[in-house]
Design a protein around this motif. Structure first.
Motif, PDB file in Angstrom:
ATOM      1  N   UNK A  40       0.830  -1.200   0.000  1.00 40.17           N
ATOM      2  CA  UNK A  40       0.000   0.000   0.000  1.00 40.17           C
ATOM      3  C   UNK A  40       0.863   1.248   0.000  1.00 40.17           C
ATOM      4  N   UNK A  41       0.641   2.098  -1.009  1.00 42.75           N
ATOM      5  CA  UNK A  41       1.285   3.400  -1.056  1.00 42.75           C
ATOM      6  C   UNK A  41       0.451   4.378  -0.256  1.00 42.75           C
ATOM      7  N   UNK A  42       1.105   5.191   0.549  1.00 44.01           N
ATOM      8  CA  UNK A  42       0.418   6.155   1.409  1.00 44.01           C
ATOM      9  C   UNK A  42       0.839   7.567   1.023  1.00 44.01           C
ATOM     10  N   UNK A  43      -0.162   8.391   0.707  1.00 48.69           N
ATOM     11  CA  UNK A  43       0.057   9.806   0.449  1.00 48.69           C
ATOM     12  C   UNK A  43      -0.334  10.566   1.710  1.00 48.69           C
ATOM     13  N   UNK A  44       0.563  11.413   2.176  1.00 50.03           N
ATOM     14  CA  UNK A  44       0.290  12.193   3.380  1.00 50.03           C
ATOM     15  C   UNK A  44      -0.209  13.584   3.021  1.00 50.03           C
ATOM     16  N   UNK A  68       5.890  -4.113   7.274  1.00 51.67           N
ATOM     17  CA  UNK A  68       7.034  -3.369   6.754  1.00 51.67           C
ATOM     18  C   UNK A  68       6.577  -1.960   6.395  1.00 51.67           C
ATOM     19  N   UNK A  69       7.508  -1.009   6.477  1.00 55.21           N
ATOM     20  CA  UNK A  69       7.197   0.369   6.110  1.00 55.21           C
ATOM     21  C   UNK A  69       8.464   1.017   5.560  1.00 55.21           C
ATOM     22  N   UNK A  70       8.327   1.639   4.393  1.00 58.25           N
ATOM     23  CA  UNK A  70       9.468   2.236   3.705  1.00 58.25           C
ATOM     24  C   UNK A  70       9.184   3.684   3.331  1.00 58.25           C
ATOM     25  N   UNK A  71      10.231   4.524   3.391  1.00 63.07           N
ATOM     26  CA  UNK A  71      10.194   5.843   2.763  1.00 63.07           C
ATOM     27  C   UNK A  71      10.504   5.599   1.290  1.00 63.07           C
ATOM     28  N   UNK A  72       9.767   6.235   0.393  1.00 62.02           N
ATOM     29  CA  UNK A  72      10.023   6.052  -1.029  1.00 62.02           C
ATOM     30  C   UNK A  72       9.940   7.397  -1.759  1.00 62.02           C
ATOM     31  N   UNK A  73      10.382   7.385  -2.994  1.00 64.68           N
ATOM     32  CA  UNK A  73      10.216   8.550  -3.856  1.00 64.68           C
ATOM     33  C   UNK A  73       9.040   8.283  -4.785  1.00 64.68           C
ATOM     34  N   UNK A  74       8.566   9.300  -5.433  1.00 66.17           N
ATOM     35  CA  UNK A  74       7.482   9.114  -6.390  1.00 66.17           C
ATOM     36  C   UNK A  74       6.160   9.638  -5.873  1.00 66.17           C
ATOM     37  N   UNK A  75       5.100   8.926  -6.199  1.00 63.38           N
ATOM     38  CA  UNK A  75       3.744   9.390  -5.894  1.00 63.38           C
ATOM     39  C   UNK A  75       3.359   9.280  -4.428  1.00 63.38           C
ATOM     40  N   UNK A 100      -3.713  11.245   3.574  1.00 60.79           N
ATOM     41  CA  UNK A 100      -4.638  11.814   2.599  1.00 60.79           C
ATOM     42  C   UNK A 100      -5.237  10.725   1.721  1.00 60.79           C
ATOM     43  N   UNK A 101      -4.427   9.695   1.385  1.00 63.06           N
ATOM     44  CA  UNK A 101      -4.884   8.695   0.427  1.00 63.06           C
ATOM     45  C   UNK A 101      -4.034   7.439   0.550  1.00 63.06           C
ATOM     46  N   UNK A 102      -4.654   6.291   0.279  1.00 60.73           N
ATOM     47  CA  UNK A 102      -3.911   5.042   0.175  1.00 60.73           C
ATOM     48  C   UNK A 102      -4.231   4.394  -1.163  1.00 60.73           C
ATOM     49  N   UNK A 103      -3.298   3.619  -1.655  1.00 59.89           N
ATOM     50  CA  UNK A 103      -3.470   2.905  -2.921  1.00 59.89           C
ATOM     51  C   UNK A 103      -2.843   1.532  -2.742  1.00 59.89           C
ATOM     52  N   UNK A 104      -3.667   0.487  -2.786  1.00 56.45           N
ATOM     53  CA  UNK A 104      -3.192  -0.864  -2.481  1.00 56.45           C
ATOM     54  C   UNK A 104      -3.141  -1.763  -3.698  1.00 56.45           C
ATOM     55  N   UNK A 105      -2.173  -2.653  -3.663  1.00 55.60           N
ATOM     56  CA  UNK A 105      -2.026  -3.704  -4.655  1.00 55.60           C
ATOM     57  C   UNK A 105      -2.007  -5.019  -3.875  1.00 55.60           C
ATOM     58  N   UNK A 106      -2.905  -5.929  -4.208  1.00 54.90           N
ATOM     59  CA  UNK A 106      -2.963  -7.222  -3.524  1.00 54.90           C
ATOM     60  C   UNK A 106      -1.835  -8.104  -4.052  1.00 54.90           C
ATOM     61  N   UNK A 107      -1.103  -8.736  -3.137  1.00 58.52           N
ATOM     62  CA  UNK A 107      -0.044  -9.649  -3.549  1.00 58.52           C
ATOM     63  C   UNK A 107      -0.607 -11.055  -3.668  1.00 58.52           C
ATOM     64  N   UNK A 108      -0.095 -11.795  -4.640  1.00 59.30           N
ATOM     65  CA  UNK A 108      -0.579 -13.147  -4.918  1.00 59.30           C
ATOM     66  C   UNK A 108       0.404 -14.224  -4.492  1.00 59.30           C
ATOM     67  N   UNK A 109       1.439 -13.839  -3.793  1.00 54.18           N
ATOM     68  CA  UNK A 109       2.434 -14.800  -3.315  1.00 54.18           C
ATOM     69  C   UNK A 109       3.833 -14.289  -3.594  1.00 54.18           C
TER      70      UNK A 109
END
Length: 153
Positions: free
Chosen positions: A73-77, A98-105, A135-144
């Motif tokens: 899940x990408x989190x926009x603050x 897990x939680x990561x700082x990332x660049x991008x959206x 502000x927003x979350x965007x999730x991608x379901x993992x399949x394994x």
């Protein structure tokens, strides 16, 4: 100093043995490497103290424990300055592994697990989306997971 320059052949061999079996006794490592138990203990302690080895802990099989669903899940603050407070709130949610700082959206990217789709919905909508500052979350379901490993030395 480059991290690899701090590792000699014995350090690398010890790390490879621990990667293979993190529960192995220092005496077994010493026997395999033909060195003393004391040397193995000192080396592992130094690797821990230098932060090259973060610890030896079990790797849980989430699926075997009933957590059949996973998502990234990408989190926009609302404000990037809120990141530390949001991270502290995310740490309180056991399903966030897990939680990561990332660049991008997104500002943060998390991995979360759930027992089923209803549990996933509850985690996303009732736990994560209610954290002030998100502000927003965007999730991608993992399949394994195809594979997961440490860096190969």
């Amino acid at each position: 100093m480059d991290t690899l320059n701090r590792l000699d052949d014995f350090d690398v061999r010890i790390l490879k043995i621990l990667e293979r079996d993190g529960r192995i006794a220092f005496s077994a490592i010493a026997t395999e490497l033909e060195v003393s138990n004391t040397m193995v203990h000192q080396r592992v302690t130094r690797l821990l103290d230098q932060g090259l080895l973060l610890g030896v802990r079990p790797v849980l099989n989430e699926k075997a424990l009933g957590y059949d669903w996973g998502a990234f899940t990408g989190i926009t603050l609302e404000k990037d300055g809120d990141s530390q407070r949001v991270i502290e709130e995310l740490k309180k949610i056991p399903e966030v592994t897990e939680c990561y700082f990332i660049t991008g959206n997104y500002t943060l990217y998390i991995k979360l697990v759930a027992k089923n789709h209803e549990h996933m919905r509850q985690v996303l909508y009732e736990k994560i989306d209610t954290i002030p500052g998100i502000a927003k979350t965007d999730s991608i379901i993992e399949l394994g997971c195809a594979f997961k490993r440490n860096i190969i030395l």
